[in-house]
Design a protein around this motif. Sequence first.
Motif, PDB file in Angstrom:
ATOM      1  N   PHE A  99      -0.441   0.528  -0.719  1.00  0.00           N
ATOM      2  CA  PHE A  99       0.900   1.069  -0.925  1.00  0.00           C
ATOM      3  C   PHE A  99       1.008   2.460  -0.303  1.00  0.00           C
ATOM      4  O   PHE A  99       1.951   2.754   0.432  1.00  0.00           O
ATOM      5  N   ASN A 100       0.063   3.320  -0.587  1.00  0.00           N
ATOM      6  CA  ASN A 100       0.100   4.686  -0.058  1.00  0.00           C
ATOM      7  C   ASN A 100       0.033   4.716   1.462  1.00  0.00           C
ATOM      8  O   ASN A 100       0.657   5.565   2.095  1.00  0.00           O
ATOM      9  N   LYS A 101      -0.721   3.778   2.053  1.00  0.00           N
ATOM     10  CA  LYS A 101      -0.860   3.743   3.505  1.00  0.00           C
ATOM     11  C   LYS A 101       0.380   3.142   4.181  1.00  0.00           C
ATOM     12  O   LYS A 101       0.870   3.680   5.171  1.00  0.00           O
ATOM     13  N   SER A 102       0.911   2.029   3.659  1.00  0.00           N
ATOM     14  CA  SER A 102       2.003   1.333   4.344  1.00  0.00           C
ATOM     15  C   SER A 102       3.392   1.810   3.937  1.00  0.00           C
ATOM     16  O   SER A 102       4.334   1.670   4.715  1.00  0.00           O
ATOM     17  N   ILE A 103       3.529   2.383   2.758  1.00  0.00           N
ATOM     18  CA  ILE A 103       4.848   2.806   2.279  1.00  0.00           C
ATOM     19  C   ILE A 103       4.884   4.304   2.028  1.00  0.00           C
ATOM     20  O   ILE A 103       5.805   4.992   2.477  1.00  0.00           O
ATOM     21  N   PRO A 127       4.732  -7.473   0.220  1.00  0.00           N
ATOM     22  CA  PRO A 127       3.310  -7.266  -0.107  1.00  0.00           C
ATOM     23  C   PRO A 127       3.100  -6.577  -1.467  1.00  0.00           C
ATOM     24  O   PRO A 127       2.139  -6.889  -2.171  1.00  0.00           O
ATOM     25  N   VAL A 128       3.983  -5.671  -1.830  1.00  0.00           N
ATOM     26  CA  VAL A 128       3.873  -5.014  -3.142  1.00  0.00           C
ATOM     27  C   VAL A 128       4.068  -6.053  -4.236  1.00  0.00           C
ATOM     28  O   VAL A 128       3.277  -6.153  -5.178  1.00  0.00           O
ATOM     29  N   PHE A 129       5.125  -6.845  -4.103  1.00  0.00           N
ATOM     30  CA  PHE A 129       5.415  -7.906  -5.068  1.00  0.00           C
ATOM     31  C   PHE A 129       4.248  -8.893  -5.152  1.00  0.00           C
ATOM     32  O   PHE A 129       3.807  -9.257  -6.238  1.00  0.00           O
ATOM     33  N   ASN A 130       3.755  -9.318  -4.009  1.00  0.00           N
ATOM     34  CA  ASN A 130       2.681 -10.318  -3.975  1.00  0.00           C
ATOM     35  C   ASN A 130       1.353  -9.805  -4.525  1.00  0.00           C
ATOM     36  O   ASN A 130       0.487 -10.598  -4.878  1.00  0.00           O
ATOM     37  N   SER A 131       1.177  -8.512  -4.607  1.00  0.00           N
ATOM     38  CA  SER A 131      -0.086  -7.972  -5.133  1.00  0.00           C
ATOM     39  C   SER A 131      -0.161  -8.067  -6.659  1.00  0.00           C
ATOM     40  O   SER A 131      -1.250  -7.992  -7.231  1.00  0.00           O
ATOM     41  N   MET A 132       0.979  -8.246  -7.317  1.00  0.00           N
ATOM     42  CA  MET A 132       0.990  -8.261  -8.788  1.00  0.00           C
ATOM     43  C   MET A 132       0.285  -9.479  -9.368  1.00  0.00           C
ATOM     44  O   MET A 132      -0.502  -9.352 -10.308  1.00  0.00           O
ATOM     45  N   GLY A 133       0.565 -10.659  -8.837  1.00  0.00           N
ATOM     46  CA  GLY A 133      -0.029 -11.888  -9.380  1.00  0.00           C
ATOM     47  C   GLY A 133      -1.541 -11.875  -9.421  1.00  0.00           C
ATOM     48  O   GLY A 133      -2.139 -12.163 -10.474  1.00  0.00           O
ATOM     49  N   PRO A 134      -2.195 -11.553  -8.308  1.00  0.00           N
ATOM     50  CA  PRO A 134      -3.664 -11.518  -8.336  1.00  0.00           C
ATOM     51  C   PRO A 134      -4.233 -10.494  -9.325  1.00  0.00           C
ATOM     52  O   PRO A 134      -5.265 -10.739  -9.949  1.00  0.00           O
ATOM     53  N   MET A 135      -3.543  -9.357  -9.490  1.00  0.00           N
ATOM     54  CA  MET A 135      -4.023  -8.366 -10.464  1.00  0.00           C
ATOM     55  C   MET A 135      -3.946  -8.931 -11.878  1.00  0.00           C
ATOM     56  O   MET A 135      -4.886  -8.774 -12.670  1.00  0.00           O
ATOM     57  N   ILE A 136      -2.832  -9.576 -12.205  1.00  0.00           N
ATOM     58  CA  ILE A 136      -2.682 -10.145 -13.552  1.00  0.00           C
ATOM     59  C   ILE A 136      -3.715 -11.246 -13.773  1.00  0.00           C
ATOM     60  O   ILE A 136      -4.333 -11.330 -14.845  1.00  0.00           O
ATOM     61  N   ARG A 159      -8.371   2.533 -11.755  1.00  0.00           N
ATOM     62  CA  ARG A 159      -9.193   3.215 -10.752  1.00  0.00           C
ATOM     63  C   ARG A 159     -10.225   2.292 -10.103  1.00  0.00           C
ATOM     64  O   ARG A 159     -11.163   2.752  -9.461  1.00  0.00           O
ATOM     65  N   GLY A 160     -10.033   0.985 -10.262  1.00  0.00           N
ATOM     66  CA  GLY A 160     -10.965   0.028  -9.663  1.00  0.00           C
ATOM     67  C   GLY A 160     -10.299  -1.313  -9.449  1.00  0.00           C
ATOM     68  O   GLY A 160      -9.089  -1.466  -9.592  1.00  0.00           O
ATOM     69  N   GLY A 161     -11.082  -2.302  -9.112  1.00  0.00           N
ATOM     70  CA  GLY A 161     -10.602  -3.667  -8.962  1.00  0.00           C
ATOM     71  C   GLY A 161      -9.471  -3.820  -7.959  1.00  0.00           C
ATOM     72  O   GLY A 161      -9.294  -3.002  -7.046  1.00  0.00           O
ATOM     73  N   LEU A 162      -8.714  -4.868  -8.115  1.00  0.00           N
ATOM     74  CA  LEU A 162      -7.606  -5.159  -7.205  1.00  0.00           C
ATOM     75  C   LEU A 162      -6.522  -4.089  -7.249  1.00  0.00           C
ATOM     76  O   LEU A 162      -5.846  -3.850  -6.254  1.00  0.00           O
ATOM     77  N   HIS A 163      -6.356  -3.438  -8.407  1.00  0.00           N
ATOM     78  CA  HIS A 163      -5.318  -2.413  -8.500  1.00  0.00           C
ATOM     79  C   HIS A 163      -5.586  -1.264  -7.540  1.00  0.00           C
ATOM     80  O   HIS A 163      -4.680  -0.780  -6.860  1.00  0.00           O
ATOM     81  N   LEU A 164      -6.818  -0.815  -7.488  1.00  0.00           N
ATOM     82  CA  LEU A 164      -7.150   0.300  -6.607  1.00  0.00           C
ATOM     83  C   LEU A 164      -6.863  -0.055  -5.140  1.00  0.00           C
ATOM     84  O   LEU A 164      -6.306   0.758  -4.397  1.00  0.00           O
ATOM     85  N   GLU A 165      -7.205  -1.278  -4.745  1.00  0.00           N
ATOM     86  CA  GLU A 165      -6.935  -1.709  -3.369  1.00  0.00           C
ATOM     87  C   GLU A 165      -5.430  -1.769  -3.096  1.00  0.00           C
ATOM     88  O   GLU A 165      -4.967  -1.344  -2.036  1.00  0.00           O
ATOM     89  N   ALA A 166      -4.646  -2.278  -4.047  1.00  0.00           N
ATOM     90  CA  ALA A 166      -3.189  -2.344  -3.883  1.00  0.00           C
ATOM     91  C   ALA A 166      -2.593  -0.942  -3.807  1.00  0.00           C
ATOM     92  O   ALA A 166      -1.663  -0.681  -3.031  1.00  0.00           O
TER      93      ALA A 166
END
Length: 171
Positions: A97-101, A37-46, A86-93
């Motif tokens: 991360f903090n919750k699951s890892i 999930p960490v890896f997969n979150s990068m593409g949508p942010m970019i 501090r916003g957008g998809l990065h903030l959600e990722a």
Amino acid sequence: MAKIYKGRYTAQIEGEFVVFIIGMRINRLWAIHKWLPVFNSMGPMIKELYQNPDTGFLGTEFLVNWRGVTLLQYWRSYDELETYARGGLHLEAWKRFNKSIGSDGSVGIYHETYKAQTGSHESIYANMPKFGLAKVSDHVPASGRRATSRRRMGGENEPAVEVPENPRNKE
């Protein structure tokens, strides 16, 4: 395949900009449910960044190693980078991360941020496609005032070895 520019080139950019290095490291290979999930979150942010040039994002390079991935990014300013973080998809990722890892050690993440400005950076690209800073700024021949690292940093010296002339590259 990327066009190769034969010869020596450098990046030319005026004013301040930011170099941002961000990545992830897989610490437990078999914990796929943690690191995928960490890896997969990068593409949508970019994708989000490229679709919104007003964010200040200039571009990125993906660098893959056997334990993870690093993104080498360029931004117009630190303030714009921080606003995006501090916003957008990065903030959600970040929240996920903090919750699951959190601090369980299964996946590592890192970033480094560097402010640069005219006269405080230099680069060389020999027989390369446009890459890194040269891909997001002006890609110019590394000759004359740009022939050596010290000259590109605003100083004076002579080349330590003979500098070959650039062949003509058709854009």
